[in-house]
Design a protein around this motif. Sequence first.
Motif, PDB file in Angstrom:
ATOM      1  N   GLY A   1     -12.941   2.739 -13.776  1.00 45.04           N
ATOM      2  CA  GLY A   1     -13.216   1.729 -12.760  1.00 45.04           C
ATOM      3  C   GLY A   1     -11.948   1.265 -12.066  1.00 45.04           C
ATOM      4  N   ILE A   2     -10.866   1.116 -12.835  1.00 46.04           N
ATOM      5  CA  ILE A   2      -9.573   0.741 -12.245  1.00 46.04           C
ATOM      6  C   ILE A   2      -9.077   1.864 -11.337  1.00 46.04           C
ATOM      7  N   ARG A   3      -9.187   3.088 -11.823  1.00 45.66           N
ATOM      8  CA  ARG A   3      -8.766   4.243 -11.012  1.00 45.66           C
ATOM      9  C   ARG A   3      -9.555   4.290  -9.705  1.00 45.66           C
ATOM     10  N   TYR A   4     -10.844   4.100  -9.802  1.00 43.92           N
ATOM     11  CA  TYR A   4     -11.713   4.172  -8.630  1.00 43.92           C
ATOM     12  C   TYR A   4     -11.348   3.094  -7.615  1.00 43.92           C
ATOM     13  N   PHE A   5     -11.064   1.879  -8.099  1.00 42.80           N
ATOM     14  CA  PHE A   5     -10.722   0.791  -7.179  1.00 42.80           C
ATOM     15  C   PHE A   5      -9.424   1.094  -6.435  1.00 42.80           C
ATOM     16  N   PHE A   6      -8.371   1.442  -7.156  1.00 39.86           N
ATOM     17  CA  PHE A   6      -7.079   1.616  -6.497  1.00 39.86           C
ATOM     18  C   PHE A   6      -7.014   2.901  -5.680  1.00 39.86           C
ATOM     19  N   ASP A   7      -7.772   3.906  -6.052  1.00 40.79           N
ATOM     20  CA  ASP A   7      -7.871   5.101  -5.236  1.00 40.79           C
ATOM     21  C   ASP A   7      -8.519   4.768  -3.889  1.00 40.79           C
ATOM     22  N   GLY A   8      -9.638   4.046  -3.938  1.00 40.02           N
ATOM     23  CA  GLY A   8     -10.321   3.678  -2.703  1.00 40.02           C
ATOM     24  C   GLY A   8      -9.578   2.635  -1.905  1.00 40.02           C
ATOM     25  N   ARG A   9      -8.918   1.715  -2.598  1.00 37.67           N
ATOM     26  CA  ARG A   9      -8.174   0.650  -1.914  1.00 37.67           C
ATOM     27  C   ARG A   9      -7.060   1.245  -1.055  1.00 37.67           C
ATOM     28  N   TYR A  10      -6.376   2.230  -1.604  1.00 38.07           N
ATOM     29  CA  TYR A  10      -5.298   2.884  -0.873  1.00 38.07           C
ATOM     30  C   TYR A  10      -5.809   3.467   0.445  1.00 38.07           C
ATOM     31  N   ASP A  11      -6.985   4.078   0.406  1.00 33.87           N
ATOM     32  CA  ASP A  11      -7.529   4.718   1.603  1.00 33.87           C
ATOM     33  C   ASP A  11      -8.026   3.715   2.640  1.00 33.87           C
ATOM     34  N   MET A  12      -8.491   2.546   2.194  1.00 31.35           N
ATOM     35  CA  MET A  12      -9.154   1.609   3.094  1.00 31.35           C
ATOM     36  C   MET A  12      -8.276   0.457   3.569  1.00 31.35           C
ATOM     37  N   PHE A  13      -7.220   0.128   2.822  1.00 32.59           N
ATOM     38  CA  PHE A  13      -6.565  -1.164   3.002  1.00 32.59           C
ATOM     39  C   PHE A  13      -5.971  -1.364   4.385  1.00 32.59           C
ATOM     40  N   LEU A  14      -5.340  -0.359   4.944  1.00 31.50           N
ATOM     41  CA  LEU A  14      -4.725  -0.549   6.255  1.00 31.50           C
ATOM     42  C   LEU A  14      -5.768  -0.706   7.349  1.00 31.50           C
TER      43      LEU A  14
ATOM     44  N   GLU B   1      11.589  12.555  -2.006  1.00 31.79           N
ATOM     45  CA  GLU B   1      10.760  13.643  -1.506  1.00 31.79           C
ATOM     46  C   GLU B   1      10.096  13.229  -0.199  1.00 31.79           C
ATOM     47  N   GLU B   2       9.733  14.206   0.597  1.00 32.59           N
ATOM     48  CA  GLU B   2       9.019  13.918   1.845  1.00 32.59           C
ATOM     49  C   GLU B   2       7.747  13.134   1.538  1.00 32.59           C
ATOM     50  N   LYS B   3       7.526  12.064   2.278  1.00 31.19           N
ATOM     51  CA  LYS B   3       6.404  11.182   1.969  1.00 31.19           C
ATOM     52  C   LYS B   3       5.802  10.645   3.249  1.00 31.19           C
ATOM     53  N   ASN B   4       4.470  10.633   3.313  1.00 32.05           N
ATOM     54  CA  ASN B   4       3.770  10.087   4.469  1.00 32.05           C
ATOM     55  C   ASN B   4       3.475   8.603   4.260  1.00 32.05           C
ATOM     56  N   LEU B   5       4.011   7.783   5.153  1.00 29.06           N
ATOM     57  CA  LEU B   5       3.804   6.340   5.128  1.00 29.06           C
ATOM     58  C   LEU B   5       3.061   5.940   6.395  1.00 29.06           C
ATOM     59  N   ARG B   6       2.273   4.891   6.313  1.00 25.93           N
ATOM     60  CA  ARG B   6       1.527   4.435   7.498  1.00 25.93           C
ATOM     61  C   ARG B   6       1.958   3.014   7.849  1.00 25.93           C
ATOM     62  N   TYR B   7       2.344   2.828   9.127  1.00 24.24           N
ATOM     63  CA  TYR B   7       2.718   1.512   9.644  1.00 24.24           C
ATOM     64  C   TYR B   7       2.108   1.340  11.032  1.00 24.24           C
TER      65      TYR B   7
ATOM     66  N   ARG C   1       0.820  -1.216   0.000  1.00 24.94           N
ATOM     67  CA  ARG C   1       0.000   0.000   0.000  1.00 24.94           C
ATOM     68  C   ARG C   1       0.851   1.263   0.000  1.00 24.94           C
ATOM     69  N   ASN C   2       1.853   1.350   0.852  1.00 23.93           N
ATOM     70  CA  ASN C   2       2.611   2.577   1.037  1.00 23.93           C
ATOM     71  C   ASN C   2       3.530   2.905  -0.132  1.00 23.93           C
ATOM     72  N   LEU C   3       4.094   1.868  -0.756  1.00 22.95           N
ATOM     73  CA  LEU C   3       5.165   2.065  -1.724  1.00 22.95           C
ATOM     74  C   LEU C   3       4.756   1.682  -3.144  1.00 22.95           C
ATOM     75  N   PHE C   4       4.440   0.414  -3.342  1.00 24.36           N
ATOM     76  CA  PHE C   4       4.252  -0.079  -4.705  1.00 24.36           C
ATOM     77  C   PHE C   4       2.931   0.386  -5.313  1.00 24.36           C
ATOM     78  N   PHE C   5       1.840   0.353  -4.541  1.00 25.62           N
ATOM     79  CA  PHE C   5       0.547   0.808  -5.031  1.00 25.62           C
ATOM     80  C   PHE C   5       0.162   2.150  -4.395  1.00 25.62           C
ATOM     81  N   ASP C   6       1.166   2.924  -4.044  1.00 25.31           N
ATOM     82  CA  ASP C   6       0.930   4.293  -3.588  1.00 25.31           C
ATOM     83  C   ASP C   6      -0.026   4.990  -4.550  1.00 25.31           C
TER      84      ASP C   6
END
Length: 389
Positions: free
Chosen positions: A279-292, A329-335, A228-233
Amino acid sequence: YKSITLRNGANDRDNARIRDPYVSLMARGMEVETAVSRPVVGYINGEYWGLYTLNEEYNDNYIQYHYGIDNNNVITMKNNEVEDGEEDDEDLYWEMFDFILENDMADADLYAEACELLDTKSFADYVAVALYIANQDGIFQDNNWQMWRVREPGVDASPLADGKWRMMLFDTDYSSNIYDNYYFNQNSIQELLLGNEYDEYSLAKLAQLLLDNEDYRREFILSLCDVRNLFFDKQRAMNLLNEMTDQYFDQCNETFRRFGPDWVVRWNMDTHLEGKLNGIRYFFDGRYDMFLNHVQEAFELSDSVVITPSCDPQKGCIYVNGRPLPLTEEKNLRYFTEYPITLTAAPAEGATFVGWQVSNESDVTLSDATALTCEFTFDTSFAVTAIFE
């Protein structure tokens, strides 16, 4: 190349025709094989035959080409059958499988033996990708999986010639809500990994059993976070999809126009492809927000916190958990606070690494503040800067 695969998009052929090469490109750099591909137009006897994706073929020659390992010493297994090698090579796969199936992976010594048979990092990454993209025709359906190893360890010079099984990612078309049947907010970890009872000879069974070991659990949860944080950012996902859309769009529409399906040509030729790409954009946009949130729920973890690495991009970059994606660049990651992460500073030519500087010093423990690679244990969000001179 001794052989290639020409793909028409498989499950995605009447939709965006882009999912599998897109997912492979996003996952490149993880501890799984990802075939190189490119869009091509096919002609038969000079007649236009539509858009395809030209893929590397996973076989013994692929391993020889990428890693310099003698192809005669390579075994690949695909869906429980020998794909490359000799008939008896199947025994080496079942040796690994049965060992994990029949032994308690919570036992540190037994798990250490399993790690000599299976590259657990590769396996964790493979499962993490399948869950993130919500693959509906892969490991959790006991289909479309492939792995490889050398038959005789130590014969070839490559560090991968160690006799461990490693995963090969392919055929990911039936994913990312392709048929509007698996949405970005569904918890695939809970539903596919933890919530099902799998046949004892299903590879998904091993994915469940390995979680009994705390070291593997940590490795797997970090893989889920890294996906989520890196590859499918989110920004990376959108940028790469836009790049690939530029390559595929016109010829994909031309293929639909000439070859159908009829329901596309007659009713929504002007909007069909753009809608499927959205549809692909919508899935991966929402997935990023929800996955963790899904990771937290499935494994009963505390709330994720924000870690913000930064550095002077003129003097170096930072790598997270050994992943090959440089942060400049400065980047926000969630762990999650339950599991430490590692950061590696890589100075540019002529620069020198001085050390790590963190905010909230009282809540963050560094294994060595002056080491290029440092482990960070934390209780809250924090910012960290790699100082270069």
